[in-house]
Each structure stands twice: as structure tokens, then as C-alpha cells.
Write a protein that holds these residues in place. Structure first.
Motif, PDB file in Angstrom:
ATOM      1  N   TRP A   1       0.823  -1.212   0.000  1.00 31.55           N
ATOM      2  CA  TRP A   1       0.000   0.000   0.000  1.00 31.55           C
ATOM      3  C   TRP A   1       0.858   1.264   0.000  1.00 31.55           C
ATOM      4  O   TRP A   1       0.565   2.228  -0.708  1.00 31.55           O
ATOM      5  CB  TRP A   1      -0.958  -0.006   1.187  1.00 31.55           C
ATOM      6  CG  TRP A   1      -1.944   1.106   1.074  1.00 31.55           C
ATOM      7  CD1 TRP A   1      -1.955   2.279   1.765  1.00 31.55           C
ATOM      8  CD2 TRP A   1      -3.048   1.175   0.174  1.00 31.55           C
ATOM      9  NE1 TRP A   1      -3.000   3.077   1.354  1.00 31.55           N
ATOM     10  CE2 TRP A   1      -3.694   2.404   0.366  1.00 31.55           C
ATOM     11  CE3 TRP A   1      -3.560   0.306  -0.801  1.00 31.55           C
ATOM     12  CZ2 TRP A   1      -4.811   2.813  -0.345  1.00 31.55           C
ATOM     13  CZ3 TRP A   1      -4.679   0.712  -1.514  1.00 31.55           C
ATOM     14  CH2 TRP A   1      -5.286   1.952  -1.278  1.00 31.55           C
ATOM     15  N   GLY A   2       1.924   1.283   0.754  1.00 34.94           N
ATOM     16  CA  GLY A   2       2.797   2.454   0.804  1.00 34.94           C
ATOM     17  C   GLY A   2       3.395   2.792  -0.549  1.00 34.94           C
ATOM     18  O   GLY A   2       3.568   3.964  -0.892  1.00 34.94           O
TER      19      GLY A   2
ATOM     20  N   LEU B   1       1.946   2.161  -3.455  1.00 31.71           N
ATOM     21  CA  LEU B   1       0.840   2.764  -4.213  1.00 31.71           C
ATOM     22  C   LEU B   1       0.649   4.227  -3.813  1.00 31.71           C
ATOM     23  O   LEU B   1       0.456   5.097  -4.674  1.00 31.71           O
ATOM     24  CB  LEU B   1      -0.459   1.990  -3.983  1.00 31.71           C
ATOM     25  CG  LEU B   1      -0.519   0.599  -4.589  1.00 31.71           C
ATOM     26  CD1 LEU B   1      -1.768  -0.133  -4.111  1.00 31.71           C
ATOM     27  CD2 LEU B   1      -0.467   0.662  -6.097  1.00 31.71           C
ATOM     28  N   GLU B   2       0.700   4.503  -2.526  1.00 32.23           N
ATOM     29  CA  GLU B   2       0.532   5.886  -2.055  1.00 32.23           C
ATOM     30  C   GLU B   2       1.622   6.789  -2.618  1.00 32.23           C
ATOM     31  O   GLU B   2       1.348   7.926  -3.031  1.00 32.23           O
ATOM     32  CB  GLU B   2       0.533   5.937  -0.531  1.00 32.23           C
ATOM     33  CG  GLU B   2      -0.731   5.374   0.077  1.00 32.23           C
ATOM     34  CD  GLU B   2      -0.704   5.402   1.599  1.00 32.23           C
ATOM     35  OE1 GLU B   2      -1.736   5.736   2.183  1.00 32.23           O
ATOM     36  OE2 GLU B   2       0.361   5.088   2.183  1.00 32.23           O
ATOM     37  N   GLU B   3       2.857   6.305  -2.636  1.00 38.06           N
ATOM     38  CA  GLU B   3       3.959   7.106  -3.173  1.00 38.06           C
ATOM     39  C   GLU B   3       3.772   7.349  -4.669  1.00 38.06           C
ATOM     40  O   GLU B   3       4.022   8.455  -5.160  1.00 38.06           O
ATOM     41  CB  GLU B   3       5.305   6.420  -2.920  1.00 38.06           C
ATOM     42  CG  GLU B   3       5.747   6.453  -1.480  1.00 38.06           C
ATOM     43  CD  GLU B   3       6.036   7.862  -0.975  1.00 38.06           C
ATOM     44  OE1 GLU B   3       6.540   8.703  -1.752  1.00 38.06           O
ATOM     45  OE2 GLU B   3       5.756   8.128   0.213  1.00 38.06           O
TER      46      GLU B   3
ATOM     47  N   VAL C   1       0.940   7.403  -6.399  1.00 40.69           N
ATOM     48  CA  VAL C   1      -0.155   8.355  -6.589  1.00 40.69           C
ATOM     49  C   VAL C   1       0.292   9.753  -6.174  1.00 40.69           C
ATOM     50  O   VAL C   1      -0.022  10.747  -6.846  1.00 40.69           O
ATOM     51  CB  VAL C   1      -1.421   7.916  -5.823  1.00 40.69           C
ATOM     52  CG1 VAL C   1      -2.462   9.015  -5.799  1.00 40.69           C
ATOM     53  CG2 VAL C   1      -1.992   6.653  -6.454  1.00 40.69           C
ATOM     54  N   GLY C   2       1.050   9.839  -5.099  1.00 43.00           N
ATOM     55  CA  GLY C   2       1.568  11.141  -4.675  1.00 43.00           C
ATOM     56  C   GLY C   2       2.434  11.778  -5.741  1.00 43.00           C
ATOM     57  O   GLY C   2       2.355  12.976  -5.993  1.00 43.00           O
TER      58      GLY C   2
ATOM     59  N   ARG D   1      -7.835  13.238 -10.017  1.00 42.32           N
ATOM     60  CA  ARG D   1      -8.534  12.368  -9.073  1.00 42.32           C
ATOM     61  C   ARG D   1      -8.051  10.952  -9.361  1.00 42.32           C
ATOM     62  O   ARG D   1      -8.133  10.485 -10.493  1.00 42.32           O
ATOM     63  CB  ARG D   1     -10.030  12.472  -9.299  1.00 42.32           C
ATOM     64  CG  ARG D   1     -10.816  11.722  -8.294  1.00 42.32           C
ATOM     65  CD  ARG D   1     -12.261  12.086  -8.412  1.00 42.32           C
ATOM     66  NE  ARG D   1     -12.958  11.441  -7.335  1.00 42.32           N
ATOM     67  CZ  ARG D   1     -14.239  11.359  -7.257  1.00 42.32           C
ATOM     68  NH1 ARG D   1     -14.990  11.889  -8.178  1.00 42.32           N
ATOM     69  NH2 ARG D   1     -14.799  10.756  -6.244  1.00 42.32           N
TER      70      ARG D   1
ATOM     71  N   ILE E   1      -7.558   3.825  -6.672  1.00 41.53           N
ATOM     72  CA  ILE E   1      -6.811   2.569  -6.672  1.00 41.53           C
ATOM     73  C   ILE E   1      -7.833   1.447  -6.585  1.00 41.53           C
ATOM     74  O   ILE E   1      -8.601   1.376  -5.622  1.00 41.53           O
ATOM     75  CB  ILE E   1      -5.825   2.509  -5.489  1.00 41.53           C
ATOM     76  CG1 ILE E   1      -4.781   3.621  -5.635  1.00 41.53           C
ATOM     77  CG2 ILE E   1      -5.159   1.137  -5.419  1.00 41.53           C
ATOM     78  CD1 ILE E   1      -3.870   3.772  -4.435  1.00 41.53           C
TER      79      ILE E   1
ATOM     80  N   THR F   1      -8.556  -2.438  -6.297  1.00 43.74           N
ATOM     81  CA  THR F   1      -7.936  -3.699  -5.891  1.00 43.74           C
ATOM     82  C   THR F   1      -8.819  -4.914  -6.176  1.00 43.74           C
ATOM     83  O   THR F   1      -8.324  -6.024  -6.218  1.00 43.74           O
ATOM     84  CB  THR F   1      -7.586  -3.673  -4.388  1.00 43.74           C
ATOM     85  OG1 THR F   1      -8.774  -3.441  -3.643  1.00 43.74           O
ATOM     86  CG2 THR F   1      -6.573  -2.578  -4.087  1.00 43.74           C
TER      87      THR F   1
END
Length: 119
Positions: A42-43, A45-47, A49-50, A65, A68, A70
Motif C-alpha cells: 500500500w505504501g 501505491l501511495e507514493e 499516486v503522490g 482524481r 486505486i 484492488t
């Protein structure tokens, strides 16, 4: 209120190296049509998207916008819909100029559609 971009005071030798590294990274970009079913932390993916959220936009407002997805069933439905839209584009809406430009590299609907959908 827009915020000016930060000034980067980079020595010339570093600027050349950074520019070359960046160009090398960009030269490895590809459209991806085959995906792994291996889970992504998950981390990570967050990076990703960031990073994507920082892409430049008109007036620097980044109206992006991101979603994600899953759930494998939802992802499959999205793929089916995207491929139907792509077939519609290549089959009816793309200009002949566009199609002619893509022909030498084989990026037309028939060459893209051979890949089977995953179960």
C-alpha cells in the motif's frame, strides 16, 4: 493563489548528470498492457499516486482524481470497457492522419487486441 516553483541552484556538473539521468529514465517509459497479479504494498501505491498528483496542470491546480482499484472483478470490468472504447476509437473516431502515423509502429487496434483477458 499560485506558488512559484522553487529555484534549483545546482552546480553545472550536477545539472548535466541529473539531466542525463532524467532523460535515461524517460527513455525507458513504455505503455504497459500486461500486468502482474502480485500484490503491491500500500505504501508503494501511495507514493506512486503522490508522485502522479504533482503533474503540471493548467493554472497549477492539479485537478486530478486517482482511484486505486484492488477488486479483480472491478479491474476486469474496467479493462473490458477500456478496450471497447479503444476499439471504437481506432475503428470509427481516429483520423486517418492519426492512423497513418501509428501504422509504422504497429500501434493499431488489431495489433493491440490480441492479448487475452485474464480469467
Amino acid at each position: 493563489m499560485t506558488q512559484p516553483a522553487p529555484l534549483l541552484d545546482v552546480p553545472e556538473d550536477q545539472a548535466w548528470r541529473r539531466a542525463a539521468d532524467f532523460a535515461a529514465d524517460l527513455s525507458r517509459r513504455r505503455s504497459v498492457r500486461e500486468f502482474s497479479d502480485r500484490p503491491i504494498p500500500w505504501g508503494v501505491l501511495e507514493e506512486a499516486v503522490g508522485a502522479a498528483a504533482t503533474a503540471p496542470s493548467g493554472a497549477n491546480v492539479q485537478p486530478w482524481r486517482f482511484v486505486i482499484v484492488t477488486d479483480p472483478q472491478v479491474r476486469r470490468r474496467l479493462r473490458v470497457a477500456a478496450e471497447a472504447e479503444e476499439q471504437e476509437f481506432y475503428g470509427r473516431r481516429a483520423s486517418q492522419e492519426w492512423l497513418d502515423a501509428l501504422e509504422p509502429i504497429g500501434a493499431d487496434w488489431p495489433s493491440l487486441s490480441w492479448r487475452p483477458l485474464p480469467p
